[in-house]
Structures are given as structure tokens and as C-alpha cells.
Scaffold this active site. Structure first.
Site, PDB file in Angstrom:
ATOM      1  N   TYR A 130       0.821  -1.211   0.000  1.00 14.15           N
ATOM      2  CA  TYR A 130       0.000   0.000   0.000  1.00 14.15           C
ATOM      3  C   TYR A 130       0.861   1.269   0.000  1.00 14.15           C
ATOM      4  O   TYR A 130       0.451   2.306  -0.510  1.00 14.15           O
ATOM      5  CB  TYR A 130      -0.927   0.026   1.222  1.00 14.15           C
ATOM      6  N   LYS A 177       3.205 -15.117   2.492  1.00 16.38           N
ATOM      7  CA  LYS A 177       3.421 -15.839   1.229  1.00 16.38           C
ATOM      8  C   LYS A 177       4.922 -16.090   1.121  1.00 16.38           C
ATOM      9  O   LYS A 177       5.589 -15.683   0.149  1.00 16.38           O
ATOM     10  CB  LYS A 177       2.861 -15.011   0.055  1.00 16.38           C
TER      11      LYS A 177
HETATM   12  C1  IPM Z   1     -10.422  -1.390   3.765  1.00 18.80           C
HETATM   13  C2  IPM Z   1     -10.694  -0.734   2.454  1.00 18.80           C
HETATM   14  C3  IPM Z   1      -9.578   0.243   2.135  1.00 18.80           C
HETATM   15  C4  IPM Z   1      -8.296  -0.533   2.031  1.00 18.80           C
HETATM   16  C5  IPM Z   1      -9.810   1.105   0.878  1.00 18.80           C
HETATM   17  C6  IPM Z   1     -11.078   1.898   0.990  1.00 18.80           C
HETATM   18  C7  IPM Z   1      -8.642   2.007   0.623  1.00 18.80           C
HETATM   19  O1  IPM Z   1     -10.864  -1.684   1.464  1.00 18.80           O
HETATM   20  O2  IPM Z   1     -10.252  -0.672   4.777  1.00 18.80           O
HETATM   21  O3  IPM Z   1     -10.396  -2.620   3.825  1.00 18.80           O
HETATM   22  O4  IPM Z   1      -7.981  -1.103   0.978  1.00 18.80           O
HETATM   23  O5  IPM Z   1      -7.565  -0.583   3.022  1.00 18.80           O
END
Ligand code: IPM
Ligand code: MG
Length: 373
Positions: free
Chosen positions: A147, A198
Site C-alpha cells: 500500500y 506468502k
Molecule cells: C479497507 C478498504 C480500504 C483498504 C480502501 C477503501 C482504501 O478496502 O479498509 O479494507 O484497501 O484498506
């Protein structure tokens, strides 16, 4: 700061986008109930987020919201992600996103409890035999992994092809602190941690596993530790979910597995979450509470969304930010009571059930609270 206000938990209430404002309104009613009827020491400050303030002021997160979040001990958040319109340009959204909040306040420990409510076993897509005794927590690392990893981007290659790329990256400190949280949680539960990775393919996972094993050996040998590859974990969550107590995993695996695990709870609309930051020198930690479901633009504004994920997030706030476990348990019991009396929004309704609106479900929980208290 006066002594009266310093004992109050400052809560920023941010409905956000899509169904966020609808479900958060019900959760806020519930929180106010605890303030009024049980003297829970909270002050609430509402703030705007998303497409509405953007269209009015050019800010996804206006200065007043930034300030409300900054001064808050806890944030009750609804949802982010509007309809797929061009109303908010990607840069404006990126600059003030939920991901930025998670990063800014270092909210690394994302707790997503998965409980199969007995009243919903019939409505859930999994077999009743599979759902028996399901009660586990997915602890998702929320500030690292793919992320946030660099480099990332989309580039055009000399031959004209485009290349999109992201980086899965974990450093020892980020692995260790979330693993520690997992072991500490497990000690207060059934004493089991399953670490999901993984490691048969990814170096970041090899390191993850090594660090989890090392910490376990050094400090938490009393906790039972197992490891699972993420593909297998996805299968085990729908095959035999009762085996899990605390599942700890990285950011993207936790994202995917928690949606999958929602089927144990009957609907994604049932899942609450808490995202906790580091403990500061006063023993406090910033926390954001939000339902796991997203903005669900297809049903936004219709008043039919399930507010229980948001309401159960208030229970997590009572337990984790306010240290009021009895109130948290009372609220969870009220939700169970409402469900066992047949309160259903569309997403958790069995065939022929009477379907409640979002606010009628809020009423059902408040009625149950009044009856139980
Ligand atoms: C979650 C959501 C978020 C994520 C999105 C909205 C960015 O899917 O909190 O699970 O991917 O973390
Ligand atoms: Mg998700």
C-alpha cells in the site's frame, strides 16, 4: 486544559462518503446514548470529508476536519470513495485520503473481529456447521506493505508499452510491533496466533515469518504460533474458520482476507474495525474506528445500509479507547438482542424477513440498550 475536559475522550465524527454518513449517524446516536445514560466521558465533534466539502470548498478534507482529527483521541469514520465520477480529481483525493490518515497517525494495528452471530447463521452464505464457534480477529498491519511501498507508479517504456508497478516492503520494526500486538491480544483470548504470509514466494514474507518466529521465541513462547500461506488461509477461512483466534498479517493480505471472512459474520455490513496507533508517553494511543465495508455507492442515500458495522465499531471504541469493557459488552449484547428479535437490514435478511431501514436498525439497537440497561 481544565481537569474536566482532560478526562473526556475527544471523538471526531466523520461520516464521509457513500453510505458512510447514514451508518455513522446511527453509530453516533448509540455513542450519545452511552454519554447520556452511562456517563461515558466523550465529546463529539462532527466534521466533513469527501466529495461534499470538495464541491463546496475545493478540499476533500477541509481545515476544520484536519483540526478535528488532530485534536481527537478517537475518530469515528464512515466510508471513503464516492461514485466513479470526475467530481474529485485523483490528486485531491490522494492528498487527503483515508490511507494518508492511517499513515500520518501511524495507525498500524488494524483489528477486524469476525464473529458469527448465532441469529445470522441462517442468513449467512456458509453452512451452520462451518459457523459454529467462529470468533477470531484479523490483525492487519495497516501502514506498510504494498500500500505504501516505493517505488510505485505507472511509466511508459521506450517501446510504448506502459508499466505499472508497486513494491511490497516490510522492515523488521513494522513486523515486530504488529506481531507483538498479535501475541498480546492472543494472551487475552484463546492464546493462539496464526501468522499469514506468502513466504514460499515473497522475500518480504520470508522476513515477516522470521521476525514473527524470533519474537515468539524471545517473549511469547506461551502463545501457540502457527503459520499459513495466504492462499491456504483464504480457503481455511471459509472451510473451518473456528480454528482461528488471532490471525496476524500484512496490509494487502489483511485487506483481502477480511472481506472473505465477512462471510462468516453474514455480511460485510456486520464488520467493525479499530485502527490503533503507537502508545504515547501518556499511555494514550490515537485510534480510528470504522466499519470494514466501503462507501457502497449503489445503495447510498437510500437509507437501507446496515449500520451494525459502524455501531459495533463504537463497541470497539468503548473497549479500546474508553476502557469501558462493560459498556462494550452491553452494546454487543444489545446488537445480539436486536438480531435475535429479528431485526434485519436487507444484507442480512433471510427469505421472508421484514427488512428494516438503516435508522430503524439504529432504533432496534437503542431499544435493546434501553431494555438491557
Ligand atoms: C479497507 C478498504 C480500504 C483498504 C480502501 C477503501 C482504501 O478496502 O479498509 O479494507 O484497501 O484498506
Ligand atoms: Mg478492504
Amino acid at each position: 486544559m481544565s481537569s474536566t475536559t482532560s478526562n473526556m475522550l475527544k471523538v471526531a465524527v466523520i461520516g464521509g462518503e457513500g453510505i458512510g454518513p447514514e451508518v455513522t449517524a446511527e453509530a453516533q446516536r448509540v455513542l450519545r446514548w452511552f454519554a447520556e445514560k452511562r456517563a461515558a466521558p466523550v465529546t463529539l465533534r462532527e466534521a466533513q470529508y469527501g466529495v461534499v466539502p470538495y464541491l463546496a470548498s475545493g478540499h476533500v478534507m477541509p481545515p476544520a476536519t484536519v483540526e478535528a482529527i488532530e485534536e481527537a483521541d478517537a475518530i469515528l469514520f464512515g466510508a471513503t470513495g464516492g461514485p466513479e465520477t470526475k467530481e474529485v480529481p485523483p490528486e485531491a483525493r490522494k492528498a487527503a485520503s483515508l490511507l494518508k490518515l492511517r499513515q500520518k497517525y501511524d495507525l498500524y494495528a488494524n483489528l477486524r473481529p469476525i464473529v458469527a452471530a448465532p441469529a445470522l447463521v441462517e442468513a449467512a452464505p456458509l453452512k451452520p456447521s462451518v459457523l459454529e464457534g467462529v470468533d477470531f480477529i484479523i490483525l492487519r498491519e495497516l501502514t506498510g506493505g504494498i500500500y505504501f511501498g516505493e517505488p510505485r507508479g505507472i511509466e511508459t517504456l521506450p517501446d510504448g508499452r506502459r508499466r505499472g508497478f508497486n513494491t511490497e516492503v516490510y522492515t523488521t520494526d513494522k513486523i515486530q510491533r504488529v506481531a507483538r500486538t498479535a501475541f498480546e491480544l492472543a494472551r487475552k483470548r484463546r492464546g493462539k496466533v496464526c501468522s499469514v504470509d506468502k513466504a514460499n514466494v515473497l522475500e518480504a514474507s520470508v522476513l515477516w515469518r522470521e521476525e514473527v518466529i524470533a519474537l515468539h521465541k524471545a517473549e511469547f513462547a506461551d502463545v501457540e504460533l502457527s503459520h499459513m500461506y495466504v492462499d491456504n488461509a483464504a480457503m481455511q477461512i471459509v472451510r473451518a474458520p473456528a480454528q482461528f483466534d488471532v490471525m496476524v498479517t500484512g496490509n494487502i493480505f489483511g485487506d483481502i482476507l477480511s472481506d472473505c471472512a465477512a462471510m462468516c459474520a453474514g455480511s460485510l455490513g456486520m464488520l467493525p474495525s479499530a485502527s490503533l496507533g503507537p502508545v504515547d508517553r501518556f499511555g494514550k494511543r490515537k485510534a480510528l474506528f470504522e466499519p470494514v465495508h466501503g462507501s457502497a455507492p449503489d445503495i447510498a442515500g437510500k437509507g437501507i445500509a446496515n449500520p451494525l458495522g459502524s455501531i459495533l465499531s463504537v463497541a470497539m471504541m468503548l473497549r479500546l479507547s474508553l476502557d469501558r469493557p462493560q459498556d462494550a459488552a452491553l452494546l454487543e449484547k444489545a446488537v445480539d438482542t436486536a438480531l435475535s428479535k429479528g431485526a434485519r437490514t436487507a444484507d442480512i435478511a433471510e427469505k421472508g424477513a421484514r427488512i428494516l431501514t438503516t435508522s430503524a436498525m439504529g432504533d432496534a439497537v437503542i431499544d435493546a440498550l434501553n431494555a438491557l440497561a
